[in-house]
Design a protein around this motif. Sequence first.
Motif, mmCIF file in Angstrom:
data_model
loop_
_atom_site.group_PDB
_atom_site.id
_atom_site.type_symbol
_atom_site.label_atom_id
_atom_site.label_comp_id
_atom_site.label_asym_id
_atom_site.label_seq_id
_atom_site.Cartn_x
_atom_site.Cartn_y
_atom_site.Cartn_z
ATOM 1 N N UNK A 1 0.961 -1.286 0.062
ATOM 2 C CA UNK A 1 0.185 -0.023 -0.110
ATOM 3 C C UNK A 1 0.872 1.229 0.054
ATOM 4 N N UNK A 2 0.563 2.194 -0.894
ATOM 5 C CA UNK A 2 1.430 3.370 -1.104
ATOM 6 C C UNK A 2 0.485 4.452 -0.697
ATOM 7 N N UNK A 3 1.086 5.083 0.454
ATOM 8 C CA UNK A 3 0.136 6.421 1.062
ATOM 9 C C UNK A 3 0.943 7.622 0.595
ATOM 10 N N UNK A 4 0.069 8.410 -0.015
ATOM 11 C CA UNK A 4 0.669 9.825 -0.439
ATOM 12 C C UNK A 4 -0.061 10.837 0.423
ATOM 13 N N UNK A 5 0.787 11.925 1.056
ATOM 14 C CA UNK A 5 0.062 12.823 1.735
ATOM 15 C C UNK A 5 -0.528 13.585 0.982
ATOM 16 N N UNK A 10 1.337 15.027 -6.527
ATOM 17 C CA UNK A 10 0.415 13.885 -6.712
ATOM 18 C C UNK A 10 1.319 12.768 -7.585
ATOM 19 N N UNK A 11 1.543 11.483 -6.917
ATOM 20 C CA UNK A 11 2.416 10.432 -7.275
ATOM 21 C C UNK A 11 1.543 9.276 -7.763
ATOM 22 N N UNK A 12 0.197 9.416 -7.333
ATOM 23 C CA UNK A 12 -0.588 8.115 -7.265
ATOM 24 C C UNK A 12 -0.554 7.461 -8.751
ATOM 25 N N UNK A 23 -3.190 5.480 -1.974
ATOM 26 C CA UNK A 23 -4.269 6.330 -1.554
ATOM 27 C C UNK A 23 -3.712 7.520 -1.267
ATOM 28 N N UNK A 24 -4.432 8.585 -1.060
ATOM 29 C CA UNK A 24 -4.164 9.730 -0.310
ATOM 30 C C UNK A 24 -4.656 9.658 1.104
ATOM 31 N N UNK A 41 7.681 -0.566 6.455
ATOM 32 C CA UNK A 41 7.008 1.116 6.185
ATOM 33 C C UNK A 41 8.305 1.899 5.927
ATOM 34 N N UNK A 42 8.193 2.528 4.913
ATOM 35 C CA UNK A 42 9.371 3.383 4.491
ATOM 36 C C UNK A 42 8.438 4.798 4.290
ATOM 37 N N UNK A 43 9.312 5.577 4.992
ATOM 38 C CA UNK A 43 8.926 7.175 4.969
ATOM 39 C C UNK A 43 9.949 8.044 4.314
ATOM 40 N N UNK A 44 9.685 8.725 3.242
ATOM 41 C CA UNK A 44 10.541 9.550 2.644
ATOM 42 C C UNK A 44 10.343 11.172 3.134
ATOM 43 N N UNK A 45 10.919 11.591 3.789
ATOM 44 C CA UNK A 45 10.723 12.951 4.509
ATOM 45 C C UNK A 45 9.236 13.243 4.789
ATOM 46 N N UNK A 46 8.528 11.994 5.206
ATOM 47 C CA UNK A 46 7.343 12.285 5.722
ATOM 48 C C UNK A 46 7.145 12.846 7.059
#
Length: 127
Positions: A1-5, A10-12, A23-24, A41-46
Amino acid sequence: MNVVLVDTPDTLPIIYERGLFGMYYNWCKSFSTYPRSYNFLHADYLSSRLKKMCNFQVVVAETYQILRPESILIVRDTAEVINELESMVKSMNWEVCMTYTKENEDFLGVRKSTWWPTEIVTLEYVV
Protein backbone atom coordinates in the motif's frame (compact mmCIF):
# COMPACT_ATOMS: atom_id res chain seq x y z
CA MET A 1 0.00 0.00 0.00
CA ASN A 2 1.44 3.37 -1.01
CA VAL A 3 0.16 6.33 0.95
CA VAL A 4 0.59 9.81 -0.52
CA LEU A 5 0.29 12.77 1.83
CA VAL A 6 -2.60 14.97 0.73
CA ASP A 7 -0.57 18.18 0.34
CA THR A 8 2.38 16.75 -1.62
CA PRO A 9 2.87 16.33 -5.37
CA ASP A 10 0.50 13.77 -6.89
CA THR A 11 2.46 10.56 -7.49
CA LEU A 12 -0.45 8.12 -7.42
CA PRO A 13 -0.75 7.89 -11.23
CA ILE A 14 2.84 6.57 -11.34
CA ILE A 15 2.05 4.09 -8.57
CA TYR A 16 -1.06 2.87 -10.40
CA GLU A 17 0.84 2.52 -13.71
CA ARG A 18 3.19 0.09 -11.98
CA GLY A 19 0.26 -2.06 -10.86
CA LEU A 20 0.53 -1.07 -7.19
CA PHE A 21 -2.13 0.15 -4.78
CA GLY A 22 -2.17 3.61 -3.28
CA MET A 23 -4.28 6.27 -1.64
CA TYR A 24 -4.21 9.86 -0.44
CA TYR A 25 -4.16 10.36 3.30
CA ASN A 26 -3.60 12.93 6.04
CA TRP A 27 -1.47 11.16 8.65
CA CYS A 28 -2.63 13.52 11.40
CA LYS A 29 -5.74 11.35 11.74
CA SER A 30 -5.85 7.71 12.72
CA PHE A 31 -5.05 5.39 9.81
CA SER A 32 -7.49 2.49 9.67
CA THR A 33 -5.67 -0.64 8.53
CA TYR A 34 -8.11 -3.16 9.98
CA PRO A 35 -7.89 -6.11 9.41
CA ARG A 36 -4.36 -5.67 8.06
CA SER A 37 -1.01 -4.85 9.57
CA TYR A 38 2.26 -4.46 7.69
CA ASN A 39 5.79 -5.88 7.74
CA PHE A 40 7.53 -2.89 6.20
CA LEU A 41 7.05 0.87 6.27
CA HIS A 42 9.18 3.38 4.39
CA ALA A 43 8.87 7.11 5.01
CA ASP A 44 10.65 9.56 2.72
CA TYR A 45 10.67 12.99 4.38
CA LEU A 46 7.18 12.24 5.68
CA SER A 47 8.11 12.95 9.29
CA SER A 48 9.41 16.49 8.71
CA ARG A 49 6.26 17.36 6.77
CA LEU A 50 3.97 15.92 9.43
CA LYS A 51 5.89 17.59 12.24
CA LYS A 52 4.68 20.95 10.89
CA MET A 53 1.07 19.76 10.60
CA CYS A 54 0.34 17.65 13.69
CA ASN A 55 1.66 16.03 16.86
CA PHE A 56 4.69 13.94 15.86
CA GLN A 57 4.33 11.57 18.83
CA VAL A 58 0.83 10.62 17.66
CA VAL A 59 2.22 9.73 14.23
CA VAL A 60 4.90 7.52 15.82
CA ALA A 61 2.21 5.81 17.92
CA GLU A 62 0.21 5.26 14.73
CA THR A 63 3.28 3.66 13.15
CA TYR A 64 3.46 1.33 16.13
CA GLN A 65 -0.15 0.28 15.52
CA ILE A 66 0.36 -0.34 11.79
CA LEU A 67 3.48 -2.52 12.02
CA ARG A 68 3.56 -6.16 13.15
CA PRO A 69 6.19 -7.29 15.69
CA GLU A 70 9.60 -7.85 14.04
CA SER A 71 8.62 -5.47 11.20
CA ILE A 72 10.96 -2.90 9.67
CA LEU A 73 10.66 0.88 9.55
CA ILE A 74 13.00 2.82 7.26
CA VAL A 75 12.99 6.60 7.41
CA ARG A 76 14.86 9.13 5.28
CA ASP A 77 14.68 12.66 6.65
CA THR A 78 16.66 15.52 8.16
CA ALA A 79 19.13 14.88 10.99
CA GLU A 80 16.92 16.71 13.50
CA VAL A 81 13.88 14.55 12.76
CA ILE A 82 15.91 11.32 12.68
CA ASN A 83 17.46 12.06 16.09
CA GLU A 84 14.05 12.75 17.61
CA LEU A 85 12.54 9.66 16.01
CA GLU A 86 15.45 7.47 17.10
CA SER A 87 15.00 8.45 20.75
CA MET A 88 11.24 7.76 20.50
CA VAL A 89 11.62 4.28 19.01
CA LYS A 90 14.35 3.39 21.51
CA SER A 91 11.96 4.31 24.33
CA MET A 92 9.48 1.83 22.80
CA ASN A 93 12.18 -0.89 22.92
CA TRP A 94 12.64 -1.05 19.15
CA GLU A 95 16.00 -2.21 17.81
CA VAL A 96 17.94 0.39 15.82
CA CYS A 97 19.48 -1.61 12.98
CA MET A 98 21.01 1.18 10.92
CA THR A 99 21.74 4.88 10.96
CA TYR A 100 23.46 6.59 8.07
CA THR A 101 24.25 10.20 7.27
CA LYS A 102 25.02 11.62 3.84
CA GLU A 103 25.25 15.35 3.31
CA ASN A 104 21.94 16.89 4.52
CA GLU A 105 19.89 13.71 4.89
CA ASP A 106 19.92 10.89 7.40
CA PHE A 107 18.60 7.35 7.22
CA LEU A 108 17.23 5.32 10.10
CA GLY A 109 16.35 1.63 10.02
CA VAL A 110 14.59 0.08 13.01
CA ARG A 111 12.91 -3.22 13.83
CA LYS A 112 9.80 -3.33 15.99
CA SER A 113 10.43 -5.61 18.94
CA THR A 114 8.25 -8.23 20.53
CA TRP A 115 8.88 -6.60 23.89
CA TRP A 116 6.49 -7.48 26.66
CA PRO A 117 6.61 -6.41 30.32
CA THR A 118 8.41 -8.93 32.52
CA GLU A 119 6.74 -7.80 35.73
CA ILE A 120 3.12 -7.35 36.51
CA VAL A 121 2.47 -4.38 38.71
CA THR A 122 -0.70 -4.49 40.74
CA LEU A 123 -2.32 -1.36 42.02
CA GLU A 124 -4.17 -1.29 45.26
CA TYR A 125 -6.99 1.14 45.58
CA VAL A 126 -7.43 2.89 48.89
CA VAL A 127 -11.04 3.58 49.73
